[in-house]
Design a protein around this motif. Structure first.
Motif, PDB file in Angstrom:
ATOM      1  N   HIS A 146     -36.808   9.520 -29.664  1.00 45.53           N
ATOM      2  CA  HIS A 146     -35.612   9.548 -30.668  1.00 45.53           C
ATOM      3  C   HIS A 146     -36.625  10.533 -31.986  1.00 45.53           C
ATOM      4  CE1 HIS A 146     -33.108   6.014 -29.540  1.00 45.53           C
ATOM      5  NE2 HIS A 146     -33.089   7.590 -28.740  1.00 45.53           N
ATOM      6  N   THR A 162     -31.731  12.813 -36.195  1.00 45.77           N
ATOM      7  CA  THR A 162     -31.833  12.115 -34.708  1.00 45.77           C
ATOM      8  C   THR A 162     -31.670  13.152 -34.020  1.00 45.77           C
ATOM      9  OG1 THR A 162     -32.291   9.924 -35.657  1.00 45.77           O
ATOM     10  CG2 THR A 162     -32.431   9.982 -32.839  1.00 45.77           C
ATOM     11  N   MET A 164     -32.514  13.351 -29.165  1.00 40.17           N
ATOM     12  CA  MET A 164     -33.002  12.379 -28.829  1.00 40.17           C
ATOM     13  C   MET A 164     -33.898  12.860 -27.478  1.00 40.17           C
ATOM     14  SD  MET A 164     -28.783   9.865 -28.343  1.00 40.17           S
ATOM     15  CE  MET A 164     -29.501   9.645 -26.260  1.00 40.17           C
ATOM     16  N   GLU A 167     -35.990  10.532 -24.798  1.00 43.13           N
ATOM     17  CA  GLU A 167     -34.633   9.627 -24.419  1.00 43.13           C
ATOM     18  C   GLU A 167     -33.991  10.821 -22.878  1.00 43.13           C
ATOM     19  OE1 GLU A 167     -32.156   7.043 -26.012  1.00 43.13           O
ATOM     20  OE2 GLU A 167     -31.830   6.378 -23.873  1.00 43.13           O
ATOM     21  N   LEU A 171     -34.534  10.350 -18.408  1.00 43.87           N
ATOM     22  CA  LEU A 171     -33.106  10.428 -18.204  1.00 43.87           C
ATOM     23  C   LEU A 171     -33.274  11.462 -17.356  1.00 43.87           C
ATOM     24  CD1 LEU A 171     -30.703  10.181 -20.597  1.00 43.87           C
ATOM     25  CD2 LEU A 171     -31.141   8.353 -19.312  1.00 43.87           C
ATOM     26  N   HIS A 175     -33.737  10.483 -13.485  1.00 43.41           N
ATOM     27  CA  HIS A 175     -32.266  10.068 -12.247  1.00 43.41           C
ATOM     28  C   HIS A 175     -31.438  11.317 -12.236  1.00 43.41           C
ATOM     29  CE1 HIS A 175     -33.195   5.832 -13.973  1.00 43.41           C
ATOM     30  NE2 HIS A 175     -33.226   6.633 -14.415  1.00 43.41           N
TER      31      HIS A 175
ATOM     32  N   GLU B 167     -22.852  15.770 -15.734  1.00 44.24           N
ATOM     33  CA  GLU B 167     -24.087  15.005 -15.260  1.00 44.24           C
ATOM     34  C   GLU B 167     -24.850  14.841 -16.085  1.00 44.24           C
ATOM     35  OE1 GLU B 167     -27.109  16.310 -11.984  1.00 44.24           O
ATOM     36  OE2 GLU B 167     -28.252  15.056 -12.400  1.00 44.24           O
ATOM     37  N   LEU B 168     -24.646  15.070 -16.964  1.00 45.75           N
ATOM     38  CA  LEU B 168     -25.616  14.388 -18.842  1.00 45.75           C
ATOM     39  C   LEU B 168     -24.399  13.624 -19.239  1.00 45.75           C
ATOM     40  CD1 LEU B 168     -26.289  17.838 -21.164  1.00 45.75           C
ATOM     41  CD2 LEU B 168     -27.659  15.577 -20.274  1.00 45.75           C
ATOM     42  N   LEU B 171     -25.429  10.807 -16.750  1.00 54.18           N
ATOM     43  CA  LEU B 171     -26.478   9.513 -16.970  1.00 54.18           C
ATOM     44  C   LEU B 171     -26.835   9.270 -18.760  1.00 54.18           C
ATOM     45  CD1 LEU B 171     -29.477  13.020 -16.370  1.00 54.18           C
ATOM     46  CD2 LEU B 171     -29.226  11.197 -15.285  1.00 54.18           C
ATOM     47  N   LEU B 172     -26.103   9.960 -19.630  1.00 55.92           N
ATOM     48  CA  LEU B 172     -25.795   9.377 -20.737  1.00 55.92           C
ATOM     49  C   LEU B 172     -25.307   7.316 -21.201  1.00 55.92           C
ATOM     50  CD1 LEU B 172     -26.109  11.813 -22.940  1.00 55.92           C
ATOM     51  CD2 LEU B 172     -27.840  11.395 -23.125  1.00 55.92           C
ATOM     52  N   HIS B 175     -27.369   4.777 -18.124  1.00 56.10           N
ATOM     53  CA  HIS B 175     -29.271   5.277 -18.453  1.00 56.10           C
ATOM     54  C   HIS B 175     -28.849   5.173 -19.762  1.00 56.10           C
ATOM     55  CE1 HIS B 175     -28.824   4.644 -13.951  1.00 56.10           C
ATOM     56  NE2 HIS B 175     -28.389   6.432 -14.318  1.00 56.10           N
ATOM     57  N   SER B 176     -28.672   5.490 -21.054  1.00 54.41           N
ATOM     58  CA  SER B 176     -29.617   5.590 -21.880  1.00 54.41           C
ATOM     59  C   SER B 176     -29.109   4.336 -22.827  1.00 54.41           C
ATOM     60  CB  SER B 176     -28.603   7.330 -22.526  1.00 54.41           C
ATOM     61  OG  SER B 176     -27.508   7.238 -23.272  1.00 54.41           O
ATOM     62  N   ILE B 177     -29.873   4.887 -24.575  1.00 60.19           N
ATOM     63  CA  ILE B 177     -29.635   3.422 -25.392  1.00 60.19           C
ATOM     64  C   ILE B 177     -27.820   4.438 -25.675  1.00 60.19           C
ATOM     65  CG2 ILE B 177     -30.311   5.333 -27.393  1.00 60.19           C
ATOM     66  CD1 ILE B 177     -31.202   3.176 -28.630  1.00 60.19           C
ATOM     67  N   LEU B 178     -27.097   5.175 -25.554  1.00 59.58           N
ATOM     68  CA  LEU B 178     -25.810   5.902 -25.965  1.00 59.58           C
ATOM     69  C   LEU B 178     -25.004   4.395 -24.905  1.00 59.58           C
ATOM     70  CD1 LEU B 178     -25.547   9.291 -27.263  1.00 59.58           C
ATOM     71  CD2 LEU B 178     -25.963   7.093 -28.180  1.00 59.58           C
ATOM     72  N   LEU B 211     -26.590  14.369 -30.798  1.00 57.13           N
ATOM     73  CA  LEU B 211     -26.303  12.754 -29.448  1.00 57.13           C
ATOM     74  C   LEU B 211     -26.625  11.657 -30.178  1.00 57.13           C
ATOM     75  CD1 LEU B 211     -27.690  14.048 -25.730  1.00 57.13           C
ATOM     76  CD2 LEU B 211     -25.248  14.258 -26.593  1.00 57.13           C
ATOM     77  N   PHE B 212     -27.327  11.717 -30.912  1.00 52.39           N
ATOM     78  CA  PHE B 212     -27.525  10.324 -31.326  1.00 52.39           C
ATOM     79  C   PHE B 212     -26.629  10.431 -32.951  1.00 52.39           C
ATOM     80  CE2 PHE B 212     -29.932   7.073 -34.447  1.00 52.39           C
ATOM     81  CZ  PHE B 212     -30.720   6.440 -33.527  1.00 52.39           C
TER      82      PHE B 212
END
Lengths: 311, 311
Positions: A146, A162, A164, A167, A171, A175, B167-168, B171-172, B175-178, B211-212
């Motif tokens: 981040h 921030t 990302m 990350e 991803l 994936h 797809e984003l 994925l987010l 698999h992500s922190i989101l 995104l964050f």
């Protein structure tokens, strides 16, 4: 030598412990894999005991995700503007079973965006300590999972953003349909630069709207599948730089100071030329210095040892 | 009724088979889970046999990933500009064990960007067939895993761009922190609109550089964790629209015709108002029509049955 402070940099996947002597000299350094998501059976207390086993009694200060909602004790975010003095006055104490006190450093929140950081504030304090005589103004870039773009005004954090990037790279490589490179794929500088240029040429639409180009170029034979990760890295880092310029975090007239691993900073520097940006590298680990600075400002260390000796 | 054509829409995860009578009327429709990545033990031939079991002998035409590198037979991409007639003249024949011939439709490649599609070209032909009397010009939007923005000039595909919005999102969220919303999280229209506005207000930096914010708003209490997916959906769809406008694929003066599932098209329409765009929905499945049109243009169907009866 007398131990003046124990400092912990405690993140999601790592725990680094520092034992300091006079004037902030690091006497000993330990790295454990006890991040807050991978603790031993005895939890935070056991991880702490192992990290500091055999060390003399001394004040203890920590930064990082250990102060998050899923940490040992949640600490609030401090709103920007903030500097070492505000961080020092906002420490959160946690009493340990043996009667000692752990002091947790708060993360920062930018109320304008909104955005948050936790751990990086201490790294930033460590960098700024190098300019303590003449408070520094400019932009800091902490690239990584981040990435943080941080505006510093006379030694004070006045805002940050921030992105990302790291990350997203992970991803997409692991994936998504853009994955599939072999484990042996090496960095391909030509493909990296091709990605950086694609980001720059994307203009206001943005390089991330053009992620699928990695797939199309591969199907077209213009990129080998093993070159796709390097292209993607260039596209993502390039787009971070493009967006940072568009949002006013960076411009060609203003040098940006990076803080992070040498290898990653080198990638950003490689990409920066395409945008006419100058990115200066900085020492890798400034968190240890930052922990000492906050502890000193908080009065955790007695005056005589906190002072940097004059030659 | 006489079977005039068998058409297959054969993608990565699905196989849809259509049996046509006179004038392109679909007499029967089957859906199987034999996408090219999940074939039965007997492979493509077995999947084909099951999909068409009991159907009379008739010409066979297919579109989709069955013609990709990992498909039954790789077909080249046709460069744009391309229309139904060029697609019809570029069919790739594949002889089946029983002596029949399968005709594979090529995907398209935009040599200017570069970009590719495979399967959507047939969907597009199906949409354009509705305007056969007066060749259509404008922009088509096929939202989805890999959204396509397609420029049509008098019935000819003259260029296109892919955005990996779906797809984003996947994925987010996964698999992500989101990620981390509960399985019961319902669509939250307020959070969706908040995300769309964040994308619009991101200006040239772009919503994906922000995104964050989904994480920061959640930590701040401004979004519940179950509202994060809706915010993220709004931010990603909003940023697709923002980028499409910036890149000249859409503007307020030019209505955009969507092709896709009603639910997804509704989300795009909900977001479009914030940008002053008009997005018109279209029939969901135009691939079946497209297969018939290409087969007709290729002369696979005898003239009498291909003609649409005049009332």
């Amino acid at each position: 030598m007398t131990t003046r402070l124990i400092g912990l940099d405690w993140g999601t996947t790592h725990l680094r412990a520092y034992r300091y002597g006079e004037a902030g000299a690091v006497l000993e350094h330990r790295a454990l894999s006890y991040g807050i998501r991978q603790l031993p059976s005895g939890g935070f207390a056991q991880a702490f005991d192992e990290a500091t086993a055999g060390w003399p009694n001394a004040p203890v200060i920590t930064c990082g995700m250990v102060g998050s909602r899923n940490g040992w004790r949640e600490t609030p975010y401090l709103d920007t503007p903030a500097d070492v003095s505000r961080l020092a006055h906002a420490l959160t104490p946690l009493s340990l079973p043996d009667g000692r006190t752990l002091h947790l450093i708060s993360g920062l929140r930018d109320p304008e965006r909104p955005d948050v950081m936790r751990g990086e504030e201490t790294q930033i304090v460590g960098v700024l300590a190098q300019h303590a005589d003449m408070p520094w103004s400019g932009t800091l870039l902490l690239p990584g999972t981040h990435s943080k773009w941080v505006r510093i005004t006379e030694g004070v954090v006045t805002g940050f953003a921030t992105m990302m990037t790291g990350e997203l790279y992970s991803l997409l490589s692991r994936h998504s349909i853009l994955g599939g490179a072999s484990a042996e794929a090496a960095h391909d500088d030509t493909a990296f630069q091709q990605g950086v240029h694609a980001a720059r040429d994307s203009g206001a639409a943005g390089g991330l709207s053009n992620l699928f180009s990695a797939r199309a170029l591969m199907l077209d034979g213009a990129l080998t599948s093993d070159a796709v990760p390097s292209y993607l890295s260039g596209l993502l880092i390039g787009d971070e730089l493009r967006a940072a310029i568009a949002a006013g975090w960076a411009d060609a007239a203003l040098p940006v100071q990076m803080v992070g691993s040498a290898a990653l900073c080198q990638r950003y520097a490689d990409a920066a030329g395409v945008f006419g940006l100058r990115l200066r590298p900085a020492p890798e680990n400034t968190t240890a210095q930052g922990l000492w600075q906050v502890a000193t400002a908080a009065g955790l260390i007695d005056h005589a040892s906190a002072r940097v000796p004059t030659p």
